[in-house]
Design an enzyme around this catalytic site. Sequence first.
Site, PDB file in Angstrom:
ATOM      1  CD  GLU A 333     109.622  29.328  90.915  1.00  0.00           C
ATOM      2  OE1 GLU A 333     109.291  30.396  91.339  1.00  0.00           O
ATOM      3  OE2 GLU A 333     110.050  29.394  89.679  1.00  0.00           O
ATOM      4  CD  GLU A 338     111.173  27.760  84.592  1.00  0.00           C
ATOM      5  OE1 GLU A 338     110.614  28.964  84.481  1.00  0.00           O
ATOM      6  OE2 GLU A 338     112.289  27.733  85.074  1.00  0.00           O
TER       7      GLU A 338
END
Length: 444
Positions: A333, A338
Amino acid sequence: MYKCLLVTLYLTTSLSLGSQNPSLVPVGQSGDWALIFSDDFDGQTLDMDSWTTCYWWKDHWKSNSDIWIDKVTLTSKSPTPQPTPEPTPTPESQDNFIQNGSFEGDISPWRLNVTSPASASVTRDTKSKVDGSASVRVDISKGSPNNWYVQFRQNDLELVEGETYQFSFWAKASENRQLQYVLQESSGSHALYADEIANLTRTWEEFTLSYTATAPHPEVFLGFNLAPATGCTNEANDELQWYQSDNLIVADGVLQIRAQEKTVFTLDAEGKGKTYDYTSGMISSGRETSDTTAPIGFSFQYGYIEIRAKVPKGRGLWSAFWLSPAIHNPKPEIDVLEILGHEPEVVHMSFHYSDQRSKETWSGPDYSADWHVFAVDWRPEEIVWYIDGVERWRYVESEHIPATPMYLLVNLAVGGWAGAPDDSTIFPSYYEIDYVRVWHRQVL
Ligand SMILES: [Ca+2]
Ligand SMILES: [Ca+2]
C-alpha cells in the site's frame, strides 16, 4: 504484457480527457509525460465511469433478503386499575392494541412503505409461522441509502401519558441480518419515542421493548425498518463512518467529500446489526466487487500520482489518498497523503509491504487553510513523495517496491487512527479535491 496494459489504459481513459491541455505536467516536474488518468471534477456529478464509491469488499454488506414477522403485540404493561374488578380472566389478545398482529386473513391494517431506490414486496406466508395460520414475509430486493426506505407499519395507535407499553414480536430472516423496530409519531415532527435493533437469525425469536409514555401521544405508528443502509466501511481500522455516495458532491470543478453526523444501521461483516453515527464518502478507481476477474476501472503499474486538495480540520477527521493492489491483496500500500484533522499541518507519507510499514512525516503550514498538491513518483527502483512540487521523502529499498498494478483511493474517514471526534469537531466537514491525475513517464 505490461506495455499492452498501458496502451489499453491510455486508450480507455483518453476519452475522458476531452479538450484538456495536453501539455499538463506534474507540479514541479519537467520532462516528457503521458497523462494516463485525469479527473478535474468539472461535471455536475461524479463521473461513474472513472470511480466507484465503495470498497470492493462491500459485498459483505449485501442487504437483499427475506424477513418474516409474526405475533406482533403492543400491550399495556401496567394497566390502569379498573373501578370494578373483573372476576373472569381477560384473554391476552384483548389487551393487544395491534390489529391482526397474527397476520390472519386480510392484513390491510398493515402497510409496506417503500421509497425508491429501495425495492420490496410483502406477502402472507402460511408455511412458516409462530401462531395462527400465517406470518408476514417482506422480500427486499434492493437496499437504499436510508434505513426507513423499506418500512412495514401499523398506524392509528394512541399512547396514554404515564402508561408503560410492551412491544413484542417474533421474527427471522433468510440470513443473519437486522431490523429496527420503532414506536414513532405518525405526523408532525415524527418524533421517535422508542427504538431498538433486532439481530435476526434463520430461527424464529421473540424481541421486545418497553416504553413509558412521557406525554399523551395521540398519533403513533408501530413500525419495522427493514432495509439496512447501503454503503460500506473499513472495519479493520475501527473507523466510525459509513460510506455513502450522497456524500460525494461535485460542483464548480471540485469534488467535496462530506463527513456528517447521521445515524445509519447496517450489517457488519458477520451479518450482525451495527449502527454508525457518522457517514462520509470515498472514491476508488478499483472494482465494486470482490471478484478479481471483473474489469477494473483504472489501475496502473508505476507512474506519477498527483492530487490537489484542501483537507478538513477537526479531531476525528482522517483525509487520505492512497494506492492498493488490483489483485485485492491488502499489501503493498502506498499512502500519498494522510492528514489527521487535529494536526492539519502534519502530512503522513507511508509505504506498507507485507507486515512492514515505513513512514515519514512533513510538518508544513496548516494544510486545511488552502489548496495544496500532494504527489508520489512510483518507479521500479524508488518511491518519491512530493508536497507542492518539492520532494519530502524518498523510499529506496528497491527489493520492496511494488511491481503489481494498483488502483486509486481517496477517502475521508471518521475515527480510526484519527480518534473519535469531540465537541469541537464541526459537522458537516469537507475534504475538497480539485483534481486527481496520473502520468506515465515516457521512455525514449
Ligand atoms: Ca401468525
Ligand atoms: Ca477541478
